[in-house]
Design a protein around this motif. Structure first.
Motif, PDB file in Angstrom:
ATOM      1  N   MET A 334     -36.609 -33.206-106.798  1.00 59.00           N
ATOM      2  CA  MET A 334     -35.681 -34.245-107.207  1.00 59.00           C
ATOM      3  C   MET A 334     -34.298 -33.629-107.360  1.00 59.00           C
ATOM      4  O   MET A 334     -34.129 -32.667-108.116  1.00 59.00           O
ATOM      5  N   PRO A 335     -33.272 -34.124-106.641  1.00 64.00           N
ATOM      6  CA  PRO A 335     -31.923 -33.557-106.764  1.00 64.00           C
ATOM      7  C   PRO A 335     -31.415 -33.645-108.195  1.00 64.00           C
ATOM      8  O   PRO A 335     -31.485 -34.694-108.829  1.00 64.00           O
ATOM      9  N   LEU A 336     -30.914 -32.525-108.721  1.00 67.12           N
ATOM     10  CA  LEU A 336     -30.404 -32.453-110.081  1.00 67.12           C
ATOM     11  C   LEU A 336     -28.985 -31.909-110.057  1.00 67.12           C
ATOM     12  O   LEU A 336     -28.636 -31.072-109.222  1.00 67.12           O
ATOM     13  N   PRO A 337     -28.122 -32.393-110.977  1.00 64.94           N
ATOM     14  CA  PRO A 337     -26.746 -31.880-111.008  1.00 64.94           C
ATOM     15  C   PRO A 337     -26.712 -30.431-111.458  1.00 64.94           C
ATOM     16  O   PRO A 337     -27.487 -30.002-112.298  1.00 64.94           O
ATOM     17  N   SER A 338     -25.782 -29.664-110.863  1.00 69.71           N
ATOM     18  CA  SER A 338     -25.638 -28.267-111.238  1.00 69.71           C
ATOM     19  C   SER A 338     -24.220 -27.817-110.908  1.00 69.71           C
ATOM     20  O   SER A 338     -23.706 -28.104-109.823  1.00 69.71           O
ATOM     21  N   ALA A 339     -23.607 -27.115-111.858  1.00 70.45           N
ATOM     22  CA  ALA A 339     -22.270 -26.575-111.638  1.00 70.45           C
ATOM     23  C   ALA A 339     -22.313 -25.139-111.139  1.00 70.45           C
ATOM     24  O   ALA A 339     -21.269 -24.548-110.876  1.00 70.45           O
ATOM     25  N   LYS A 340     -23.526 -24.541-111.032  1.00 67.04           N
ATOM     26  CA  LYS A 340     -23.725 -23.167-110.556  1.00 67.04           C
ATOM     27  C   LYS A 340     -23.000 -22.150-111.424  1.00 67.04           C
ATOM     28  O   LYS A 340     -22.617 -21.079-110.962  1.00 67.04           O
ATOM     29  N   HIS A 341     -22.803 -22.485-112.705  1.00 67.93           N
ATOM     30  CA  HIS A 341     -22.181 -21.526-113.613  1.00 67.93           C
ATOM     31  C   HIS A 341     -23.080 -20.320-113.847  1.00 67.93           C
ATOM     32  O   HIS A 341     -22.594 -19.209-114.073  1.00 67.93           O
ATOM     33  N   GLY A 342     -24.413 -20.568-113.800  1.00 65.16           N
ATOM     34  CA  GLY A 342     -25.338 -19.456-114.048  1.00 65.16           C
ATOM     35  C   GLY A 342     -25.211 -18.362-113.017  1.00 65.16           C
ATOM     36  O   GLY A 342     -25.111 -17.174-113.346  1.00 65.16           O
ATOM     37  N   LEU A 343     -25.180 -18.720-111.728  1.00 64.35           N
ATOM     38  CA  LEU A 343     -25.068 -17.716-110.675  1.00 64.35           C
ATOM     39  C   LEU A 343     -23.713 -17.021-110.711  1.00 64.35           C
ATOM     40  O   LEU A 343     -23.608 -15.820-110.458  1.00 64.35           O
ATOM     41  N   ILE A 344     -22.678 -17.778-111.045  1.00 70.40           N
ATOM     42  CA  ILE A 344     -21.349 -17.168-111.159  1.00 70.40           C
ATOM     43  C   ILE A 344     -21.330 -16.132-112.275  1.00 70.40           C
ATOM     44  O   ILE A 344     -20.787 -15.033-112.133  1.00 70.40           O
ATOM     45  N   GLY A 345     -21.947 -16.476-113.415  1.00 69.00           N
ATOM     46  CA  GLY A 345     -22.004 -15.528-114.531  1.00 69.00           C
ATOM     47  C   GLY A 345     -22.785 -14.279-114.180  1.00 69.00           C
ATOM     48  O   GLY A 345     -22.410 -13.167-114.565  1.00 69.00           O
ATOM     49  N   LEU A 346     -23.877 -14.441-113.425  1.00 69.75           N
ATOM     50  CA  LEU A 346     -24.675 -13.272-113.026  1.00 69.75           C
ATOM     51  C   LEU A 346     -23.887 -12.363-112.080  1.00 69.75           C
ATOM     52  O   LEU A 346     -23.984 -11.138-112.167  1.00 69.75           O
ATOM     53  N   LYS A 347     -23.115 -12.958-111.185  1.00 68.02           N
ATOM     54  CA  LYS A 347     -22.286 -12.151-110.281  1.00 68.02           C
ATOM     55  C   LYS A 347     -21.235 -11.370-111.055  1.00 68.02           C
ATOM     56  O   LYS A 347     -20.969 -10.189-110.771  1.00 68.02           O
ATOM     57  N   GLN A 348     -20.648 -11.999-112.074  1.00 69.73           N
ATOM     58  CA  GLN A 348     -19.650 -11.302-112.894  1.00 69.73           C
ATOM     59  C   GLN A 348     -20.283 -10.156-113.674  1.00 69.73           C
ATOM     60  O   GLN A 348     -19.692  -9.078-113.799  1.00 69.73           O
ATOM     61  N   ARG A 349     -21.490 -10.381-114.194  1.00 70.06           N
ATOM     62  CA  ARG A 349     -22.200  -9.297-114.895  1.00 70.06           C
ATOM     63  C   ARG A 349     -22.421  -8.105-113.956  1.00 70.06           C
ATOM     64  O   ARG A 349     -22.228  -6.952-114.341  1.00 70.06           O
ATOM     65  N   ALA A 350     -22.861  -8.413-112.730  1.00 66.02           N
ATOM     66  CA  ALA A 350     -23.143  -7.337-111.769  1.00 66.02           C
ATOM     67  C   ALA A 350     -21.867  -6.561-111.448  1.00 66.02           C
ATOM     68  O   ALA A 350     -21.885  -5.320-111.371  1.00 66.02           O
ATOM     69  N   GLU A 351     -20.759  -7.244-111.256  1.00 60.49           N
ATOM     70  CA  GLU A 351     -19.501  -6.559-110.929  1.00 60.49           C
ATOM     71  C   GLU A 351     -19.021  -5.697-112.086  1.00 60.49           C
ATOM     72  O   GLU A 351     -18.488  -4.595-111.866  1.00 60.49           O
ATOM     73  N   LEU A 352     -19.205  -6.160-113.329  1.00 58.13           N
ATOM     74  CA  LEU A 352     -18.800  -5.357-114.476  1.00 58.13           C
ATOM     75  C   LEU A 352     -19.611  -4.064-114.576  1.00 58.13           C
ATOM     76  O   LEU A 352     -19.117  -3.048-115.075  1.00 58.13           O
ATOM     77  N   LEU A 353     -20.855  -4.110-114.074  1.00 60.20           N
ATOM     78  CA  LEU A 353     -21.718  -2.924-114.122  1.00 60.20           C
ATOM     79  C   LEU A 353     -21.567  -2.061-112.864  1.00 60.20           C
ATOM     80  O   LEU A 353     -22.267  -1.056-112.728  1.00 60.20           O
ATOM     81  N   GLY A 354     -20.674  -2.447-111.956  1.00 63.50           N
ATOM     82  CA  GLY A 354     -20.502  -1.687-110.722  1.00 63.50           C
ATOM     83  C   GLY A 354     -21.572  -1.948-109.696  1.00 63.50           C
ATOM     84  O   GLY A 354     -21.787  -1.129-108.790  1.00 63.50           O
ATOM     85  N   GLY A 355     -22.268  -3.075-109.801  1.00 59.38           N
ATOM     86  CA  GLY A 355     -23.340  -3.397-108.866  1.00 59.38           C
ATOM     87  C   GLY A 355     -23.017  -4.614-108.027  1.00 59.38           C
ATOM     88  O   GLY A 355     -21.873  -5.076-107.958  1.00 59.38           O
ATOM     89  N   THR A 356     -24.045  -5.153-107.384  1.00 59.69           N
ATOM     90  CA  THR A 356     -23.894  -6.324-106.522  1.00 59.69           C
ATOM     91  C   THR A 356     -24.939  -7.366-106.899  1.00 59.69           C
ATOM     92  O   THR A 356     -26.010  -7.042-107.444  1.00 59.69           O
ATOM     93  N   PHE A 357     -24.622  -8.616-106.585  1.00 60.61           N
ATOM     94  CA  PHE A 357     -25.538  -9.726-106.866  1.00 60.61           C
ATOM     95  C   PHE A 357     -25.636 -10.584-105.611  1.00 60.61           C
ATOM     96  O   PHE A 357     -24.628 -10.901-104.981  1.00 60.61           O
ATOM     97  N   GLU A 358     -26.874 -10.951-105.239  1.00 60.29           N
ATOM     98  CA  GLU A 358     -27.108 -11.772-104.063  1.00 60.29           C
ATOM     99  C   GLU A 358     -28.012 -12.939-104.430  1.00 60.29           C
ATOM    100  O   GLU A 358     -28.934 -12.800-105.235  1.00 60.29           O
ATOM    101  N   ALA A 359     -27.750 -14.082-103.806  1.00 59.42           N
ATOM    102  CA  ALA A 359     -28.591 -15.266-103.986  1.00 59.42           C
ATOM    103  C   ALA A 359     -28.533 -16.089-102.716  1.00 59.42           C
ATOM    104  O   ALA A 359     -27.444 -16.428-102.232  1.00 59.42           O
ATOM    105  N   GLY A 360     -29.706 -16.382-102.140  1.00 59.65           N
ATOM    106  CA  GLY A 360     -29.722 -17.148-100.905  1.00 59.65           C
ATOM    107  C   GLY A 360     -31.133 -17.459-100.456  1.00 59.65           C
ATOM    108  O   GLY A 360     -32.115 -16.970-101.024  1.00 59.65           O
ATOM    109  N   PRO A 361     -31.263 -18.310 -99.428  1.00 63.26           N
ATOM    110  CA  PRO A 361     -32.593 -18.717 -98.943  1.00 63.26           C
ATOM    111  C   PRO A 361     -33.299 -17.591 -98.197  1.00 63.26           C
ATOM    112  O   PRO A 361     -32.663 -16.683 -97.655  1.00 63.26           O
ATOM    113  N   THR A 362     -34.619 -17.680 -98.163  1.00 55.66           N
ATOM    114  CA  THR A 362     -35.443 -16.731 -97.413  1.00 55.66           C
ATOM    115  C   THR A 362     -35.895 -17.374 -96.102  1.00 55.66           C
ATOM    116  O   THR A 362     -35.712 -18.571 -95.873  1.00 55.66           O
TER     117      THR A 362
END
Length: 379
Positions: A334-362
């Motif tokens: 069922m389509p649900l609203p999402s602002a994708k703030h969670g993935l953005i926050g995870l990417k920022q965490r990874a950059e602060l730690l000097g790492g990388t973050f990926e999210a995508g289909p398989t």
């Protein structure tokens, strides 16, 4: 009366097994009463077959199609049968295969009118609509009610999932506001308060050097000492404010990798956790891994209902890898609203730690979320 009905409704939906047992016993009693009132005396083996069909309803939830087949002799021997209709209703509650349901309804209708096939009335042209409606209407009603109940149950589960997702997104929005406010306070304390306290310490030190009076020297030394201690406290408070941003108070215990197993077990998914040997990880990295897995599990529950999930945390080519992969959903999404703030926050965490973050289909229509932090970035 209203209070009594509310208590009964709450007990019925409490998750206890007794409401289901009571309902099954009631349906068996109804089928037994129908057999007792409508069956004409006959051969003893016919009676055994009819009674066995009623008793088979006790396992209708576990073997719905097998129980329906076991009750098919009943309409052949006695016409319309409550036991067969209850079994057909159970099959309709368990599947959405329209061909199967249509076939079951037609078989039931055919067996209902089979005993009258040799009569002259059934062959009369004017009698066909009456016999058709008489045989198909109860079967159609059982299938319709079963499908209706199945749809209602699926909607209830989806509404529960939507409520959980909304609560999670509301918590994320609250955390974002709190993090912004804490960052603002940290900047104000660092840029304004710390500057002014540093100026006080410098002026006190200058006064201590330039004055010859012992009382003034002692006072200046006291002021300088207190200012230095205040600066240390301010630096600590600024670090706490900047490190905070989780739910509730930032001073509360933060999640670690030791709690990852509990998070996966309580995710409400078919999830399994795989961990390999890891070096000693810093608290910020442990929090980043925990939040990455938490967000990925939430998104899997939201966008891939019924899918299996694999969570892996291990060393990989000189880095720490936290990877969450879910399979394709096996229930309607069922389509649900999402602002994708969670993935953005995870990417920022990874950059602060000097790492990388990926999210995508398989390639298998699933979804992959991965956090990678090089070991050299943690040194």
């Amino acid at each position: 009366m209203t209070s009594l009905m509310a208590r009964i409704t709450a007990w019925w939906h409490s998750g206890s097994r007794w409401p289901a047992v009571l309902l099954d016993a009631t349906l068996i009693a109804v089928a037994g009463a129908d057999l007792a009132f409508n069956h004409m005396p006959g051969n003893w083996w016919d009676d055994i077959v009819l009674v066995a069909g009623v008793i088979a309803l006790a396992v209708r939830r576990r073997f719905p199609l097998a129980v329906f087949i076991a009750t098919l002799p009943m309409p052949l021997l006695m016409g319309q049968s409550a036991a067969s209709l209850i079994a057909l209703f159970t099959v309709a509650c368990a599947t959405r295969n329209r061909w199967l349901l249509s076939g079951c309804a037609l078989v039931y209708a055919g067996l209902t009118i089979a005993p009258w096939w040799g009569g002259g009335d059934i062959l009369a042209e004017s009698a066909w609509p009456v016999w058709g409606v008489y045989s198909l209407a109860p079967a159609g009603a059982a299938v319709f009610l079963g499908q209706l109940l199945q749809t209602k149950q699926e909607l209830s589960r989806r509404l529960e999932e939507i409520s959980e997702v909304r609560e999670h997104e509301q918590a994320l929005a609250t955390q974002k506001v709190l993090a912004q406010e804490r960052a603002h306070l940290a900047r104000e304390m660092h840029d304004v308060v710390s500057h002014q306290v540093s100026l006080i310490a410098v002026r006190a030190g200058a006064l201590q050097v330039s004055t010859q009076e012992s009382v003034a020297k002692e006072a200046a030394d006291t002021i300088r000492t207190l200012a230095a201690r205040t600066l240390d406290e301010l630096r600590y408070m600024v670090s706490v404010l900047r490190a905070g941003g989780g739910a509730g108070n930032g001073l509360a215990p933060q999640p670690t990798l030791d709690q990852l197993g509990e998070l996966v077990d309580n995710a409400g998914l078919q999830a399994r956790l795989e961990t390999g040997p890891l070096p000693e990880l810093s608290p910020p990295l442990q929090r980043a891994i925990y939040r990455t897995v938490q967000e990925a599990l939430t998104n899997a529950r939201k966008h891939a209902p019924g899918a299996s999930v694999r969570v892996q945390v291990a060393q990989d080519d000189g880095a720490v890898l936290a990877e969450v992969i879910n399979a394709a959903p096996n229930r309607p999404v069922m389509p649900l609203p999402s602002a994708k703030h969670g993935l953005i926050g995870l990417k920022q965490r990874a950059e602060l730690l000097g790492g990388t973050f990926e999210a995508g289909p398989t390639n298998s229509a699933g979804w992959r979320v991965a956090l990678r932090v090089p070991l050299k970035a943690m040194s």
